[in-house]
Write a protein that holds these residues in place. Structure first.
Motif, PDB file in Angstrom:
ATOM      1  N   GLY A 113       0.775  -1.261  -0.093  1.00  0.00           N
ATOM      2  CA  GLY A 113      -0.211  -0.093   0.151  1.00  0.00           C
ATOM      3  C   GLY A 113       0.881   1.202   0.131  1.00  0.00           C
ATOM      4  O   GLY A 113       0.337   2.436  -0.197  1.00  0.00           O
ATOM      5  N   VAL A 114       2.056   1.122   0.395  1.00  0.00           N
ATOM      6  CA  VAL A 114       2.882   2.258  -0.139  1.00  0.00           C
ATOM      7  C   VAL A 114       4.234   1.902  -0.125  1.00  0.00           C
ATOM      8  O   VAL A 114       4.679   0.814   0.048  1.00  0.00           O
ATOM      9  CB  VAL A 114       3.117   3.009   1.650  1.00  0.00           C
ATOM     10  N   LEU A 115       5.116   2.791  -0.918  1.00  0.00           N
ATOM     11  CA  LEU A 115       6.359   2.286  -1.299  1.00  0.00           C
ATOM     12  C   LEU A 115       7.274   3.726  -0.896  1.00  0.00           C
ATOM     13  O   LEU A 115       7.397   4.724  -1.578  1.00  0.00           O
ATOM     14  CB  LEU A 115       6.643   2.389  -2.926  1.00  0.00           C
ATOM     15  N   PRO A 116       7.944   3.434   0.262  1.00  0.00           N
ATOM     16  CA  PRO A 116       9.051   4.335   0.632  1.00  0.00           C
ATOM     17  C   PRO A 116      10.123   4.283  -0.291  1.00  0.00           C
ATOM     18  O   PRO A 116      10.382   3.232  -0.778  1.00  0.00           O
ATOM     19  CB  PRO A 116       9.210   4.005   2.139  1.00  0.00           C
ATOM     20  N   VAL A 117      10.497   5.463  -0.734  1.00  0.00           N
ATOM     21  CA  VAL A 117      11.924   5.724  -1.745  1.00  0.00           C
ATOM     22  C   VAL A 117      13.147   5.950  -0.836  1.00  0.00           C
ATOM     23  O   VAL A 117      13.005   7.081  -0.146  1.00  0.00           O
ATOM     24  CB  VAL A 117      11.531   6.813  -2.726  1.00  0.00           C
ATOM     25  N   THR A 118      14.100   5.152  -0.853  1.00  0.00           N
ATOM     26  CA  THR A 118      15.284   5.704   0.104  1.00  0.00           C
ATOM     27  C   THR A 118      16.502   5.892  -0.840  1.00  0.00           C
ATOM     28  O   THR A 118      16.507   5.442  -1.841  1.00  0.00           O
ATOM     29  CB  THR A 118      15.572   4.526   1.037  1.00  0.00           C
ATOM     30  N   LEU A 119      17.114   6.769  -0.416  1.00  0.00           N
ATOM     31  CA  LEU A 119      18.367   7.357  -1.022  1.00  0.00           C
ATOM     32  C   LEU A 119      19.577   7.135   0.272  1.00  0.00           C
ATOM     33  O   LEU A 119      19.282   8.101   1.339  1.00  0.00           O
ATOM     34  CB  LEU A 119      18.450   8.819  -1.610  1.00  0.00           C
ATOM     35  N   SER A 120      20.521   6.334  -0.001  1.00  0.00           N
ATOM     36  CA  SER A 120      21.300   6.326   1.057  1.00  0.00           C
ATOM     37  C   SER A 120      21.156   6.175   2.465  1.00  0.00           C
ATOM     38  O   SER A 120      21.313   6.197   3.309  1.00  0.00           O
ATOM     39  CB  SER A 120      22.283   7.605   1.193  1.00  0.00           C
ATOM     40  N   GLY A 121      19.894   5.087   2.406  1.00  0.00           N
ATOM     41  CA  GLY A 121      19.172   4.883   3.656  1.00  0.00           C
ATOM     42  C   GLY A 121      18.288   5.592   4.213  1.00  0.00           C
ATOM     43  O   GLY A 121      17.782   5.256   5.645  1.00  0.00           O
ATOM     44  N   TYR A 122      18.014   6.765   3.572  1.00  0.00           N
ATOM     45  CA  TYR A 122      16.961   7.690   4.227  1.00  0.00           C
ATOM     46  C   TYR A 122      15.753   7.989   3.278  1.00  0.00           C
ATOM     47  O   TYR A 122      15.817   7.782   2.129  1.00  0.00           O
ATOM     48  CB  TYR A 122      17.613   9.119   4.558  1.00  0.00           C
ATOM     49  N   VAL A 123      14.496   7.940   4.015  1.00  0.00           N
ATOM     50  CA  VAL A 123      13.438   7.983   3.165  1.00  0.00           C
ATOM     51  C   VAL A 123      13.218   9.473   2.685  1.00  0.00           C
ATOM     52  O   VAL A 123      12.875  10.305   3.471  1.00  0.00           O
ATOM     53  CB  VAL A 123      12.166   7.510   3.943  1.00  0.00           C
ATOM     54  N   VAL A 124      13.431   9.422   1.255  1.00  0.00           N
ATOM     55  CA  VAL A 124      13.458  10.806   0.682  1.00  0.00           C
ATOM     56  C   VAL A 124      12.180  11.032  -0.288  1.00  0.00           C
ATOM     57  O   VAL A 124      11.598  12.363  -0.483  1.00  0.00           O
ATOM     58  CB  VAL A 124      14.556  11.050  -0.203  1.00  0.00           C
ATOM     59  N   ALA A 125      11.287  10.233  -0.174  1.00  0.00           N
ATOM     60  CA  ALA A 125      10.003  10.208  -0.702  1.00  0.00           C
ATOM     61  C   ALA A 125       9.147   9.129  -0.682  1.00  0.00           C
ATOM     62  O   ALA A 125       9.413   8.039   0.008  1.00  0.00           O
ATOM     63  CB  ALA A 125      10.096  10.319  -2.657  1.00  0.00           C
ATOM     64  N   VAL A 126       7.585   9.126  -0.898  1.00  0.00           N
ATOM     65  CA  VAL A 126       6.695   8.178  -0.539  1.00  0.00           C
ATOM     66  C   VAL A 126       5.706   8.172  -1.744  1.00  0.00           C
ATOM     67  O   VAL A 126       5.200   9.308  -2.109  1.00  0.00           O
ATOM     68  CB  VAL A 126       6.070   8.610   0.828  1.00  0.00           C
ATOM     69  N   LEU A 127       5.594   6.886  -2.260  1.00  0.00           N
ATOM     70  CA  LEU A 127       4.610   6.844  -3.277  1.00  0.00           C
ATOM     71  C   LEU A 127       3.482   5.917  -2.855  1.00  0.00           C
ATOM     72  O   LEU A 127       3.528   5.128  -2.041  1.00  0.00           O
ATOM     73  CB  LEU A 127       5.037   6.075  -4.658  1.00  0.00           C
ATOM     74  N   THR A 128       2.085   6.062  -3.120  1.00  0.00           N
ATOM     75  CA  THR A 128       1.003   5.425  -2.861  1.00  0.00           C
ATOM     76  C   THR A 128       0.283   5.389  -4.304  1.00  0.00           C
ATOM     77  O   THR A 128       0.743   5.533  -5.174  1.00  0.00           O
ATOM     78  CB  THR A 128       0.209   6.010  -2.058  1.00  0.00           C
ATOM     79  N   GLY A 129      -0.901   4.700  -4.257  1.00  0.00           N
ATOM     80  CA  GLY A 129      -1.716   4.430  -5.540  1.00  0.00           C
ATOM     81  C   GLY A 129      -1.047   3.255  -6.376  1.00  0.00           C
ATOM     82  O   GLY A 129      -0.864   3.568  -7.612  1.00  0.00           O
ATOM     83  N   LEU A 130      -0.846   2.337  -5.584  1.00  0.00           N
ATOM     84  CA  LEU A 130       0.087   1.365  -6.460  1.00  0.00           C
ATOM     85  C   LEU A 130      -0.556   0.149  -6.726  1.00  0.00           C
ATOM     86  O   LEU A 130      -0.017  -0.970  -7.245  1.00  0.00           O
ATOM     87  CB  LEU A 130       1.285   0.697  -5.283  1.00  0.00           C
ATOM     88  N   GLN A 131      -2.042   0.103  -6.718  1.00  0.00           N
ATOM     89  CA  GLN A 131      -2.838  -1.024  -6.940  1.00  0.00           C
ATOM     90  C   GLN A 131      -2.551  -1.525  -8.300  1.00  0.00           C
ATOM     91  O   GLN A 131      -2.728  -2.802  -8.757  1.00  0.00           O
ATOM     92  CB  GLN A 131      -4.304  -0.698  -6.921  1.00  0.00           C
ATOM     93  N   ARG A 132      -2.448  -0.889  -9.417  1.00  0.00           N
ATOM     94  CA  ARG A 132      -2.434  -1.244 -10.879  1.00  0.00           C
ATOM     95  C   ARG A 132      -0.956  -0.892 -11.437  1.00  0.00           C
ATOM     96  O   ARG A 132      -0.333  -0.097 -10.886  1.00  0.00           O
ATOM     97  CB  ARG A 132      -3.049  -0.385 -11.756  1.00  0.00           C
ATOM     98  N   TRP A 133      -0.588  -2.242 -12.091  1.00  0.00           N
ATOM     99  CA  TRP A 133       0.801  -2.105 -12.618  1.00  0.00           C
ATOM    100  C   TRP A 133       0.860  -2.678 -13.903  1.00  0.00           C
ATOM    101  O   TRP A 133       0.035  -3.370 -14.335  1.00  0.00           O
ATOM    102  CB  TRP A 133       1.931  -2.957 -11.804  1.00  0.00           C
ATOM    103  N   GLU A 134       1.950  -2.346 -14.729  1.00  0.00           N
ATOM    104  CA  GLU A 134       2.191  -2.820 -16.128  1.00  0.00           C
ATOM    105  C   GLU A 134       3.618  -3.454 -16.067  1.00  0.00           C
ATOM    106  O   GLU A 134       4.432  -3.118 -15.282  1.00  0.00           O
ATOM    107  CB  GLU A 134       2.452  -1.441 -16.932  1.00  0.00           C
ATOM    108  N   LYS A 135       3.682  -4.312 -16.940  1.00  0.00           N
ATOM    109  CA  LYS A 135       5.219  -5.034 -17.095  1.00  0.00           C
ATOM    110  C   LYS A 135       5.557  -4.798 -18.455  1.00  0.00           C
ATOM    111  O   LYS A 135       5.009  -4.956 -19.431  1.00  0.00           O
ATOM    112  CB  LYS A 135       4.861  -6.576 -16.932  1.00  0.00           C
ATOM    113  N   ASN A 136       6.901  -4.504 -18.775  1.00  0.00           N
ATOM    114  CA  ASN A 136       7.291  -4.285 -20.084  1.00  0.00           C
ATOM    115  C   ASN A 136       7.963  -5.627 -20.543  1.00  0.00           C
ATOM    116  O   ASN A 136       7.996  -6.726 -19.657  1.00  0.00           O
ATOM    117  CB  ASN A 136       8.206  -3.325 -20.303  1.00  0.00           C
TER     118      ASN A 136
END
Length: 198
Positions: A113-136
């Motif tokens: 339900g949430v995707l914390p984005v880390t840079l060098s071990g610190y959370v720098v951004a947070v993504l939500t709305g992950l219910q749908r995905w695409e595959k290449n």
């Protein structure tokens, strides 16, 4: 008192390259230069050292995925100009830079339900709305409906920008942004248990 990146990295117990990512991403205030050397205020290093761990136990899921990124680099792709994180990117560019294409178990990412984005071990951004995905064709996934809940502009305070008007997104951003979150993975996406009972 000013420290070199080497001295600052030693204080933090991390590699110089790890610290340089934070410098290049623009999330450390008060930097100066002495010739080619970047100098970091001691207070900035102390603030980084004292950042709290992400309170994952407050999430109501047993596991969350963590997106581990580098500093923003030109993407040379039709749907985005950048890949990675920099505090100077617009929210729109930052969202495009972070929402794909990653090798991951997309269903597990969505289940968190949430995707914390880390840079060098610190959370720098947070993504939500992950219910749908695409595959290449390369087996990588993107989350086209992902929302950027917020991101960090200064990691020491931290100073954050909340970019979603949804209450749930705001709460997740406020909970996670600027915290320390250790994860281990051979790729961009790691999976971390939250230690939530049940």
């Amino acid at each position: 008192m000013l420290l070199t990146t080497g001295q600052a990295a030693e204080e933090l117990g991390c590699a110089i390259t790890t610290l340089r990512r934070l410098v290049q991403a623009g999330v450390l205030p008060g930097l100066s230069r002495r010739g080619v050397r970047v100098m970091i205020p001691l207070e900035t290093v102390q603030a980084l050292r004292e950042r709290h761990k992400a309170p994952l136990h407050e999430l109501e899921v047993p596991e969350v995925a963590v997106l581990r990124v580098g500093t923003a680099q030109p993407a040379h792709e039709p749907d985005r100009d950048w890949i990675g994180f920099a505090s100077t990117l617009t929210p729109g560019d930052l969202l495009k830079a972070l929402r794909g294409w990653w090798r991951c178990d997309a269903a597990s990412v969505a289940a968190g339900g949430v995707l914390p984005v880390t840079l060098s071990g610190y959370v720098v951004a947070v993504l939500t709305g992950l219910q749908r995905w695409e595959k290449n064709t390369k087996g990588r996934h993107a989350f086209p409906d992902a929302r950027l809940a917020g991101y960090v502009t200064d990691l020491t305070s931290p100073k954050t920008v909340i970019t979603s008007g949804l209450d749930g997104d705001r709460q997740l951003a406020e909970l996670l942004l600027g915290t320390r979150l250790t994860s281990h993975s051979g790729g961009a996406v790691a999976y971390v248990t939250t230690n939530t009972a049940g």
